[in-house]
Design a protein around this motif. Structure first.
Motif, mmCIF file in Angstrom:
data_model
loop_
_atom_site.group_PDB
_atom_site.id
_atom_site.type_symbol
_atom_site.label_atom_id
_atom_site.label_comp_id
_atom_site.label_asym_id
_atom_site.label_seq_id
_atom_site.Cartn_x
_atom_site.Cartn_y
_atom_site.Cartn_z
ATOM 1 N N MET A 124 0.845 -6.344 3.169
ATOM 2 C CA MET A 124 1.974 -7.259 3.010
ATOM 3 C C MET A 124 3.176 -6.501 2.438
ATOM 4 O O MET A 124 3.012 -5.565 1.664
ATOM 5 C CB MET A 124 1.537 -8.358 2.038
ATOM 6 C CG MET A 124 2.442 -9.539 1.934
ATOM 7 S SD MET A 124 1.775 -10.764 0.755
ATOM 8 C CE MET A 124 0.295 -11.289 1.589
ATOM 9 N N THR A 125 4.376 -6.923 2.797
ATOM 10 C CA THR A 125 5.557 -6.302 2.189
ATOM 11 C C THR A 125 5.745 -6.877 0.788
ATOM 12 O O THR A 125 5.278 -7.979 0.482
ATOM 13 C CB THR A 125 6.841 -6.563 2.999
ATOM 14 O OG1 THR A 125 7.147 -7.960 2.974
ATOM 15 C CG2 THR A 125 6.715 -6.057 4.434
ATOM 16 N N SER B 233 2.987 5.894 -3.890
ATOM 17 C CA SER B 233 4.059 6.667 -4.514
ATOM 18 C C SER B 233 4.013 6.474 -6.029
ATOM 19 O O SER B 233 4.104 5.338 -6.517
ATOM 20 C CB SER B 233 5.414 6.186 -3.983
ATOM 21 O OG SER B 233 6.460 6.605 -4.807
ATOM 22 N N PRO B 234 3.896 7.562 -6.799
ATOM 23 C CA PRO B 234 3.910 7.415 -8.256
ATOM 24 C C PRO B 234 5.184 6.720 -8.753
ATOM 25 O O PRO B 234 5.134 5.908 -9.673
ATOM 26 C CB PRO B 234 3.842 8.852 -8.775
ATOM 27 C CG PRO B 234 3.224 9.632 -7.656
ATOM 28 C CD PRO B 234 3.678 8.952 -6.390
ATOM 29 N N GLU B 235 6.311 7.018 -8.113
ATOM 30 C CA GLU B 235 7.568 6.367 -8.511
ATOM 31 C C GLU B 235 7.540 4.884 -8.158
ATOM 32 O O GLU B 235 8.019 4.042 -8.912
ATOM 33 C CB GLU B 235 8.744 7.041 -7.809
ATOM 34 C CG GLU B 235 8.959 8.483 -8.206
ATOM 35 C CD GLU B 235 9.914 9.189 -7.258
ATOM 36 O OE1 GLU B 235 9.732 9.082 -6.028
ATOM 37 O OE2 GLU B 235 10.836 9.839 -7.760
ATOM 38 N N GLY B 236 6.996 4.556 -6.990
ATOM 39 C CA GLY B 236 6.883 3.162 -6.572
ATOM 40 C C GLY B 236 5.981 2.363 -7.495
ATOM 41 O O GLY B 236 6.289 1.227 -7.869
ATOM 42 N N LYS C 242 -5.352 -4.737 -3.532
ATOM 43 C CA LYS C 242 -5.961 -4.206 -2.304
ATOM 44 C C LYS C 242 -5.944 -5.258 -1.197
ATOM 45 O O LYS C 242 -5.862 -4.926 -0.024
ATOM 46 C CB LYS C 242 -7.380 -3.733 -2.569
ATOM 47 C CG LYS C 242 -7.435 -2.492 -3.418
ATOM 48 C CD LYS C 242 -8.852 -2.043 -3.658
ATOM 49 C CE LYS C 242 -8.836 -0.818 -4.557
ATOM 50 N NZ LYS C 242 -10.169 -0.368 -4.901
ATOM 51 N N LEU C 243 -6.015 -6.515 -1.579
ATOM 52 C CA LEU C 243 -6.024 -7.607 -0.604
ATOM 53 C C LEU C 243 -4.659 -7.836 0.032
ATOM 54 O O LEU C 243 -4.561 -8.379 1.129
ATOM 55 C CB LEU C 243 -6.497 -8.907 -1.258
ATOM 56 C CG LEU C 243 -7.896 -8.883 -1.863
ATOM 57 C CD1 LEU C 243 -8.157 -10.176 -2.615
ATOM 58 C CD2 LEU C 243 -8.930 -8.667 -0.781
ATOM 59 N N LYS D 283 0.822 -1.212 0.000
ATOM 60 C CA LYS D 283 0.000 0.000 0.000
ATOM 61 C C LYS D 283 0.855 1.261 0.000
ATOM 62 O O LYS D 283 0.490 2.256 -0.612
ATOM 63 C CB LYS D 283 -0.981 0.002 1.175
ATOM 64 C CG LYS D 283 -0.349 0.044 2.542
ATOM 65 C CD LYS D 283 -1.392 -0.012 3.631
ATOM 66 C CE LYS D 283 -0.730 -0.099 4.999
ATOM 67 N NZ LYS D 283 -1.722 -0.230 6.047
ATOM 68 N N ASP D 284 2.017 1.222 0.648
ATOM 69 C CA ASP D 284 2.911 2.378 0.654
ATOM 70 C C ASP D 284 3.569 2.576 -0.709
ATOM 71 O O ASP D 284 3.737 3.701 -1.169
ATOM 72 C CB ASP D 284 3.981 2.228 1.733
ATOM 73 C CG ASP D 284 3.391 2.258 3.136
ATOM 74 O OD1 ASP D 284 2.330 2.911 3.324
ATOM 75 O OD2 ASP D 284 3.971 1.642 4.046
#
Length: 71
Positions: A41-42, A15-18, A36-37, A10-11
């Motif tokens: 999670m990393t 981020s547009p770059e991410g 979304k599910l 989610k993080d």
């Protein structure tokens, strides 16, 4: 703080770059509703699943690219 494979999905998606990094290695992944599910999670954990094997082989490159992104 830079993003990395240890960042939550989610993080990274915030981020547009991410998002661009995710799209680079897994085209269409950021628009997939299933993301979304797995938001809590990393990315590293997501890549550990067998379904992610094609992308997981680029884990080191993905981590490098994510670390260049700003949050």
């Amino acid at each position: 703080m830079a993003l990395s494979l240890d960042s939550k999905i989610k993080d990274i998606l915030r981020s547009p770059e991410g998002k661009a990094v995710m799209e680079k290695y897994a085209p269409g992944s950021t628009s997939n509703p299933s993301m979304k599910l797995v938001g809590a999670m990393t990315y590293r954990k997501l890549l550990s699943y067998p379904e992610s094997a094609d992308v997981a082989k680029f884990a080191d490159q993905i981590d490098e690219d994510l670390k260049k992104c700003s949050r």
